[in-house]
Design an enzyme around this catalytic site. Structure first.
Site, PDB file in Angstrom:
ATOM      1  N   LEU A 144      28.756  47.815  18.946  1.00 20.11           N
ATOM      2  CA  LEU A 144      27.796  48.914  19.002  1.00 20.11           C
ATOM      3  C   LEU A 144      28.506  50.140  19.544  1.00 20.11           C
ATOM      4  O   LEU A 144      29.144  50.075  20.608  1.00 20.11           O
ATOM      5  CB  LEU A 144      26.606  48.559  19.895  1.00 20.11           C
ATOM      6  CG  LEU A 144      25.552  49.664  20.100  1.00 20.11           C
ATOM      7  CD1 LEU A 144      24.908  50.043  18.774  1.00 20.11           C
ATOM      8  CD2 LEU A 144      24.491  49.211  21.091  1.00 20.11           C
ATOM      9  N   ILE A 154      31.570  47.154  22.900  1.00 17.50           N
ATOM     10  CA  ILE A 154      31.201  48.563  22.857  1.00 17.50           C
ATOM     11  C   ILE A 154      32.310  49.309  22.120  1.00 17.50           C
ATOM     12  O   ILE A 154      33.488  49.174  22.460  1.00 17.50           O
ATOM     13  CB  ILE A 154      31.027  49.133  24.276  1.00 17.50           C
ATOM     14  CG1 ILE A 154      29.940  48.364  25.047  1.00 17.50           C
ATOM     15  CG2 ILE A 154      30.695  50.621  24.212  1.00 17.50           C
ATOM     16  CD1 ILE A 154      28.554  48.499  24.479  1.00 17.50           C
ATOM     17  N   LYS A 155      31.921  50.111  21.128  1.00 19.20           N
ATOM     18  CA  LYS A 155      32.918  50.894  20.394  1.00 19.20           C
ATOM     19  C   LYS A 155      33.127  52.240  21.083  1.00 19.20           C
ATOM     20  O   LYS A 155      32.179  52.996  21.307  1.00 19.20           O
ATOM     21  CB  LYS A 155      32.474  51.118  18.942  1.00 19.20           C
ATOM     22  CG  LYS A 155      32.584  49.888  18.078  1.00 19.20           C
ATOM     23  CD  LYS A 155      32.120  50.134  16.648  1.00 19.20           C
ATOM     24  CE  LYS A 155      33.208  50.744  15.810  1.00 19.20           C
ATOM     25  NZ  LYS A 155      32.819  50.794  14.366  1.00 19.20           N
ATOM     26  N   ILE A 156      34.382  52.502  21.422  1.00 20.16           N
ATOM     27  CA  ILE A 156      34.764  53.757  22.077  1.00 20.16           C
ATOM     28  C   ILE A 156      35.854  54.410  21.234  1.00 20.16           C
ATOM     29  O   ILE A 156      36.812  53.731  20.845  1.00 20.16           O
ATOM     30  CB  ILE A 156      35.285  53.489  23.502  1.00 20.16           C
ATOM     31  CG1 ILE A 156      34.129  53.037  24.407  1.00 20.16           C
ATOM     32  CG2 ILE A 156      35.957  54.725  24.088  1.00 20.16           C
ATOM     33  CD1 ILE A 156      34.553  52.666  25.815  1.00 20.16           C
TER      34      ILE A 156
END
Length: 959
Positions: free
Chosen positions: A124, A155-157
């Site tokens: 996400l 978590i997409k960063i």
């Protein structure tokens, strides 16, 4: 993507095993770059896990936009959420997305368990808007990790220079991350280093690092898209290295990936990494992203076939997933011909293809692309939300001429492209002038803040009712009085509660009228003054405190309430005089933006208005204007753009406010908000309120019409006139209120629009530099009276019957010394197209004078074809007076003063109310003259009724 449960058995004719399943034998995990609710719910996703060896799922804004923006599968949850919560488009999207992510995580969890946390993840993304914000990315990663609460979440960063430190920080906190948008070897090296440092920091604190996983999303096909385009361009131009260039087509991206993989292998062999591995650390695997083939000349599985290797992931789009299942070729391709990859990288550099610049561009474009997709996604959600909420929201519709509409569209896109809406909500003063604007933005949060403390207001309302007050008399000026006046006029009385009256004048006749209209023994007095030092509320308090004491026969503090900022002079007075209650405002909210704070809510509660219901309606306005509602769907922002562009590009700087009779008083509040916020430094919008609409022919080309219509009680005359204006090509913005309570929404909607308009105008909408000028002049005059017992003498430049005329030297010279008609003719003869006339009457504001001023202003409008403002002093000094002095020099002013029938003393002062009013009129006129405005003052002696009748006749003859 095969979503209808057809068999996925590869090569049913017996030609071989499923290539997707075979990837695992080579150490690669196939992930799917796709997410959709129905796909998860109908078993299609699980089928891929069972039959194709699917090991993970990724999402991004573009994927969610396709899923949520089309069809109806998300509608039931939207309706359910909106039935119980007031959400912004961003909040609504997030709840929908989290539901999807959690459901997908549940399907993938068995893979997570089977692979001991190596695979089985669903990703996400943090908001793409935060790509260049380290702190924002860090905070959002933490928040989303907590909200989803699934161990197989990533978590997409983004791998921007700002994103990488955020990634390192959250890794050290135990959050699994998919670092995305990596194109260059250097960026990947920085990301891998950040991962190791994050693990080392966590390990040094004695914390477990075995439950953390990460992938580095290295993008592939987009590189070839850029490089190949440059190759084709140079070859077509006859480049001398054409053959060498053509030999690199379709090879640079794969070579770049292979070299990155070699770096990965080197790092994992290092002693530094081995120490972490011994502590249970998982490697940060390279994930090949953007693996769909863009060039049809290449194999549709090129970027899967060519990048197979141990400890890697390929996140595959649906069409490529199907294609690889059908005809993919599995081998250890990633380590094949590394020397050839090294040669390709050297050649691209020798030939000047400049991969470094290409990858920098791709990062910028990738961030912009995700932002564009997120805008579309949130726009789609906002659109559906508005449909579902229907009449709970104000509806806005703009009818603009072609060029005007195009200019507004361009400016709205400018706001979107440069993220100005998000900057506004982030309190970034660069949205305006880069000055002190950030100090005045607490109004953005005040509805949420007051709702959190609404119990206090409701308790106060119960106490007021229990005490048996019959009346509430609010004593204030400008921002402290105009909002409460709207509430009083719009909602009227409430059974069992006192009637709300608002006094905002120093005219002695008006003070007496209000005194006689209430029962002093049963009246609650609300003294409302933000700074506590404003002259008018202080002398009104002094007068009514003494009057109440006389009526009650004892100290009246228990009948008085103060609304003021903490630490103000009024707070000290209230404590000294034993006021029943003191309610505080917010120092970071200017008066004209204060109606949804205690300055509006305390009198509303005292009069019996359901403040909880009122604030909940206002909250819809706040959420509709939120940072997550893209500009094209953000009606409050669009209204502000219309007003700003109208003034700056088309000379339409007169905002004519037309309101349905049941909500008519909104116009008076809007006058102050618009004029005081925008009219300064020679720029601004001039609001025109309470003007009965005429035929289109009486208007120039300097107007924007704002029609506030109560849908269940429209005025037939207004409807007909507005239609005629639209048909004539005049710009009309209609705001439909389904219910009176939506006045609360209208307050915030216009506050936000005004802030946006100020940005377009290039001014600070939160200061009021010219209001102070009148106060200074007034104080000089009242001080003079205290010292000498009289105001400084003044000499008229002409007299005629009951009229005496005053002006500065320049204006007097231009007007001559003839009779009343000649002087007025000369004065109004100076009016040009695009000007406006301000009739400023320092007399009691009652039914007769309001009818008189309306008749005069409409006669002037129809004769001169210009906008007219009809104002009563000193009330307008804290409202439109700012724009008249500081705004564009297009006003022609007729100030009217008169003898007072009777005067009232101010307790504790030498001066009287009549003296204060006279000083305010003269101070106002002096500043107009100082600013070189075309201004004339006429003083009426004797009977006011007779004098006004004669003046109206003279004006009619003059024009």
């Amino acid at each position: 993507m095969d979503v209808d449960h057809k068999s996925h058995d590869h090569k049913s004719d017996g030609r071989g095993a499923n290539p997707l399943v075979a990837l695992s034998k080579h150490g690669q995990s196939p992930w799917l770059d796709f997410i959709q609710r129905s796909f998860t719910e109908n078993g299609s996703l699980k089928k891929l896990v069972d039959e194709d060896g699917l090991r993970g799922v990724t999402s991004n804004p573009a994927i969610f936009e396709k899923a949520m923006g089309a069809g109806t599968e998300y509608d039931p949850q939207m309706k359910e959420l909106l039935a119980h919560e007031t959400l912004s488009a961003g909040e609504l999207y997030e709840k929908l997305a989290i539901t999807d992510i959690q459901a997908t995580a549940k399907v993938m969890h068995p893979v997570f368990v089977e692979t001991k946390g190596l695979d089985g993840y669903v990703s996400l993304e943090v908001s793409p808007y935060l790509a260049f914000d380290t702190v924002g990315t860090t905070e959002e990663a933490r928040r989303l990790w907590k909200a989803v609460h699934r161990e197989n979440l990533m978590i997409k960063i983004p791998g921007t220079k700002e994103g990488i430190p955020a990634f390192e920080t959250v890794t050290s906190e135990g959050i699994s991350v998919n670092v995305t948008l990596l194109f260059s070897l250097d960026a990947y090296k920085n990301v891998l280093e950040a991962y190791i440092k994050g693990l080392e920091a966590r390990h040094a604190k004695g914390q477990d690092i075995s439950k953390i996983a990460s992938v580095a999303s290295f993008f592939v096909s987009r590189i070839d898209g850029k490089i190949d385009a440059e190759i084709d361009k140079r070859v077509a131009a006859g480049d001398k290295d054409a053959d060498a260039l053509k030999a690199l087509r379709g090879k640079v991206a794969i070579a770049n990936a292979k070299i990155a993989y070699q770096h990965y292998l080197d790092v994992t062999k290092s002693a530094r990494w081995q120490k972490l591995a011994a502590a249970g650390a998982n490697p940060q695997r390279l994930l090949w992203a953007s693996t769909g083939t863009k060039d049809k000349a290449y194999s549709d599985v090129l970027y899967v076939d060519s990048l197979i290797g141990a400890d890697t992931v390929n996140t595959i789009p649906p069409a490529t997933f199907d294609a690889f299942r059908d005809h993919g070729k599995v081998s250890d391709s990633l380590t094949h011909d590394v020397a050839g990859a090294t040669h390709v990288m050297a050649e691209q550099k020798r030939l000047g293809l400049n991969l470094d610049a290409v990858t920098e561009t791709l990062v910028t474009e990738g961030c912009a692309s995700f932002c564009d997709a997120f805008d579309k996604l949130l726009g789609a959600v906002a659109n559906k939300q508005r449909t579902f909420l229907g009449d709970k929201l104000i509806a806005q519709e703009a009818h603009l001429p072609g060029e005007f509409a195009a200019a507004v569209k361009a400016e709205v896109e400018n706001w979107r492209k440069h993220g100005k809406l998000r900057k506004l909500w982030a309190r970034d003063p660069s949205v305006w002038t880069g000055g002190e604007e950030a100090k005045w933005l607490k109004w953005l949060d005040i509805v949420d803040e007051r709702l959190a403390h609404v119990d206090e207001l409701e308790a106060f309302a119960k106490e007021v009712r229990a005490k048996g007050f019959t009346d509430v008399l609010l004593l204030g000026m400008g921002g402290s009085s105009l909002g409460p006046e709207v509430i009083a006029e719009t909602f009227g009385g409430h059974e069992g509660f006192p009637t709300l009256h608002v006094l905002d004048s120093t005219d002695p006749q008006q003070v007496v009228t209000y005194e006689k209209s209430v029962d002093l023994k049963k009246t609650l007095f609300i003294v409302s003054s933000k700074s506590g030092g404003t002259l008018e509320p202080n002398i009104l308090k002094a007068y009514f405190f003494a009057a109440a004491e006389k009526a009650l026969g004892h100290a009246p503090g228990s009948h008085f309430v103060a609304v003021t900022d903490p630490g103000s002079h009024m707070e000290a007075v209230a404590r000294k005089d034993g006021f029943w209650k003191i309610f505080y405002g917010e120092k970071e909210i200017g008066g004209r933006f204060s109606v949804l704070s205690n300055f509006g809510l305390v009198p509303a509660a005292a009069s019996g208005l359901n403040v909880r219901h009122f604030l909940h309606s206002a909250l819809h306005g706040v959420r509709e204007a939120a940072a997550s509602v893209p500009p094209e769907e953000n009606d409050a922002l669009k209204l502000g753009v219309i007003l700003g562009v109208g003034a700056t590009t088309f000379g339409r700087d007169k905002v004519t406010i037309v309101a349905s009779p049941a909500i008519y008083d909104l116009g008076a509040w809007l006058e102050q908000l618009i004029a005081e916020s925008t009219g300064k430094r020679g720029k601004g919008l001039i609001p025109i309120d309470d003007e009965t609409l005429g035929a289109a022919s009486v208007y120039g080309k300097d107007r924007v019409f704002a029609y506030l219509r109560l849908k269940d009680a429209p005025c037939p005359h207004q409807e007909k006139a507005i239609k005629a204006l639209r048909d004539a090509g005049e710009p009309v913005v209609t705001l439909d209120l389904a219910d009176k309570i939506q006045v609360a929404q209208a307050f915030f909607h216009w506050e936000f629009a005004t802030a946006v308009a100020g940005s377009v105008l290039g001014i600070d909408p939160f200061d009021q530099p010219d209001v102070e000028a009148s106060k200074v002049e007034t104080k000089k005059l009242t001080n003079a009276f205290n010292e000498t017992g009289a105001l400084p003498p003044e000499t008229p430049f002409a007299k005629d019957g009951p009229f005496a005329f005053y002006a500065d030297g320049t204006n007097a010279k231009a007007l001559g010394t003839g009779d009343v008609v000649a002087i007025l003719k000369a004065h109004f003869g100076r009016v040009k197209a695009g000007d406006y006339v301000g009739v400023l009457a320092y007399v009691e504001r009652d039914t007769a004078t309001r009818e008189w001023i309306q008749k005069v202003r409409l006669g002037l409008r129809d004769a001169l074809k210009v906008a007219t403002a009809a104002e009563f002093g000193p009330r307008f000094l804290h409202s439109t007076g700012q724009a008249y002095k500081g705004g564009p020099d297009t006003g022609v002013f007729l100030q009217i003063t008169a003898d007072d029938v009777a005067d009232l003393g101010v307790p504790g002062e030498k001066y009287t109310f009549g003296v204060v009013k006279a000083a305010q009129a003269r101070g106002d006129f002096d500043v107009l003259s100082e600013r070189h405005r075309r201004a004339l003052r006429v003083h009426v002696s004797g009977s006011l009724d007779v004098g006004l009748k004669l003046l109206a006749e003279a004006i009619a003859k003059a024009v």
